[in-house]
Scaffold this active site. Structure first.
Site, PDB file in Angstrom:
ATOM      1  N   LYS A   1      20.113  -7.524  36.561  1.00  0.00           N
ATOM      2  CA  LYS A   1      20.227  -7.155  35.147  1.00  0.00           C
ATOM      3  C   LYS A   1      22.041  -7.207  35.239  1.00  0.00           C
ATOM      4  CE  LYS A   1      19.803  -3.637  31.611  1.00  0.00           C
ATOM      5  NZ  LYS A   1      18.750  -2.499  31.171  1.00  0.00           N
TER       6      LYS A   1
ATOM      7  N   SER B   1      17.083  -2.515  26.774  1.00  0.00           N
ATOM      8  CA  SER B   1      18.288  -3.379  26.969  1.00  0.00           C
ATOM      9  C   SER B   1      17.870  -4.364  28.238  1.00  0.00           C
ATOM     10  CB  SER B   1      19.503  -2.630  27.282  1.00  0.00           C
ATOM     11  OG  SER B   1      19.506  -1.769  28.526  1.00  0.00           O
TER      12      SER B   1
ATOM     13  N   SER C   1      14.661   1.275  28.803  1.00  0.00           N
ATOM     14  CA  SER C   1      15.289  -0.113  28.720  1.00  0.00           C
ATOM     15  C   SER C   1      14.515  -0.775  29.873  1.00  0.00           C
ATOM     16  CB  SER C   1      16.519  -0.066  28.930  1.00  0.00           C
ATOM     17  OG  SER C   1      17.395   0.218  27.847  1.00  0.00           O
TER      18      SER C   1
END
Length: 464
Positions: A85, A160, A184
């Site tokens: 990520k 996210s 997330s």
């Protein structure tokens, strides 16, 4: 699950790859080629990647292929393709956090979980897209644009970790490394039919990372298409005690599970509840006891009173020495920044008091139950370019209406896991299991039991 190398190579899990590498039936280079080909096919459709490092991945896969040829792999993840990520530092690649303020940031060192994965021989395909400062529940940023759900490209994969789950669900990478500060990992995993693991606080040590935007809440954890891959990832990133994750290999004992269908009567999509009710029934069929109970009122208090303070003051802290912030932030993040600047120290003190009351309430819950079951999200995926669903089950909601089930876990440092629970029409639905502190391995064990009982099918998006 058998090792079927006749399947497309990008569909094989880490356990299957390890078995095929061991016999010489496959090589990490061949598997990398399949993943890069798949990436090139799906990236224009879902926009999941923030950057791709084909050269670096090929160098790592070449070294891994030679280690397997010599019978000297570094770990069970040696040669396994994965993504990272874009708020986790990976040496030499951009780490832009979805923000124009960080668009030139290129760290020279790995964040420590990445360093452990690199030392274990993992092959990094690149970085996955995030919303600005990873503070929104969908994935769109001024740098990468909108990320889309591979099950329906008109819809969001959530956030996210939206880029992480979109890539993984579409067949790009076998594992994805993400962060979870308020749900997330778990909510996006639920929106895309994946397993997502949020470790307990300090279970995955972190050093050499970005500034904390959600202090005391955010952890790093893995996402996978198959539950049996999660213990392999945690054995690498989850601390240094030998054998600490072997407990996850054992079938779990009969458990007492509290099932929260709502938080203080907040709305939940009927299709989501139907899939969660079916999951509760399946857990009963596995020998566990599931009891529908009311969630403590302290969870709603945290969602309404504490989360807005904690999340926005964290952003204000990160931006305190950023003179260009006013010009470079999107309107949504600028509004969050303004809120964070406006809170007083006494407001933060009160938010911390709410968290302490929440901790005591959850201690009572876990004195009577081993786990808690909830939906991952109160809503099915919504349009990809919208920050949140404005209506859930015919009731208007605010920007966190879809996220009511997850952030309390971060506030109290507990481990939690998203399990795929089938589909509502063509869209995946996930359920969340929450354990008390120290229950990380128990959750992984139940995830294995869930997968082995047919709790999820090896399904793939219908395109391309």
């Amino acid at each position: 699950m058998s090792t079927d190398t006749r399947a497309p190579l990008w569909q094989l899990d880490a356990c299957a790859l390890g078995a095929a590498y061991r016999t010489g039936a496959l090589t990490p280079l061949a598997v990398l080629d399949a993943h890069l080909e798949r990436l090139n096919m799906v990236q224009p459709l879902i926009n999941a990647m923030a950057c791709v490092d084909a050269d670096g991945a090929r160098h790592a896969a070449t070294a891994s292929t030679e280690r397997w040829r010599q019978g000297r792999p570094l770990s069970a993840l040696d040669g396994v393709p994965m993504t990272v990520k874009d708020n986790i530092q990976l040496a030499g690649l951009p780490c832009r956090w979805g923000s124009r303020l960080w668009q030139d940031h290129r760290p020279a060192v790995d964040e420590s979980p990445v360093a452990r994965l690199r030392a274990a021989g993992a092959v990094f395909l690149g970085k996955t897209a995030v919303p600005e400062f990873t503070l929104q529940g969908y994935t769109d940023s001024p740098l990468t644009g909108v990320t889309r759900n591979p099950w329906d490209a008109a819809l969001t994969p959530g956030g996210s970790s939206g880029g992480a789950v979109a890539a993984l669900a579409a067949g790009v990478g076998v594992l994805a490394l993400g962060t979870d500060g308020g749900g997330s990992i778990r909510r996006p995993a639920g929106h895309t039919g994946l397993y997502g693991f949020k470790p307990g606080w300090n279970v995955v040590p972190r050093e050499q990372g970005l500034p904390e935007v959600l202090p005391g809440l955010e952890v790093i954890g893995p996402m996978a298409r198959h539950a049996r891959d999660l213990p392999l990832a945690m054995a690498v990133i989850g601390g240094t005690v030998p054998g600490a994750w072997r407990a996850a290999e054992a079938a779990s004992q009969p458990l007492r599970i509290a099932y929260w269908r709502h938080i203080a009567g907040s709305p939940v999509d009927a299709d989501v509840l139907a899939r969660c009710d079916a999951a509760a029934q399946q857990l009963c069929e596995l020998g566990h006891t599931v009891e529908v109970t009311e969630a403590p009122a302290d969870i709603q208090a945290f969602n309404q009173q504490a989360w807005p303070v904690i999340s926005t003051t964290g952003l204000a802290h990160v931006l305190r020495d950023a003179p260009r912030a006013a010009d470079e932030l999107s309107p949504a993040l600028a509004a969050m920044w303004a809120c964070g600047e406006a809170w007083r120290a006494t407001d933060l003190f009160e938010a911390q008091a709410v968290v302490r009351r929440l901790e005591r309430a959850l201690e009572k819950v876990f004195s009577a139950h081993d786990l808690v079951l909830t939906p991952c999200s109160a809503a099915l995926p919504w349009p990809a370019d919208e920050s949140h669903p404005p209506v859930i089950d015919a009731q208007p909601v605010d920007g966190r209406g879809h996220a009511v089930f997850t952030a309390f876990v971060n506030a109290t440092g507990l481990p939690a896991m998203a399990l795929p629970a089938g589909r509502a029409g063509h869209l995946p639905v996930g359920v969340q299991l929450v354990a008390p502190a120290g229950g990380d391995a128990l959750l992984l064990a139940l995830g294995l039991q869930w997968e082995q009982s047919g709790g999820s099918a090896n399904e793939w998006p219908l395109w391309p």
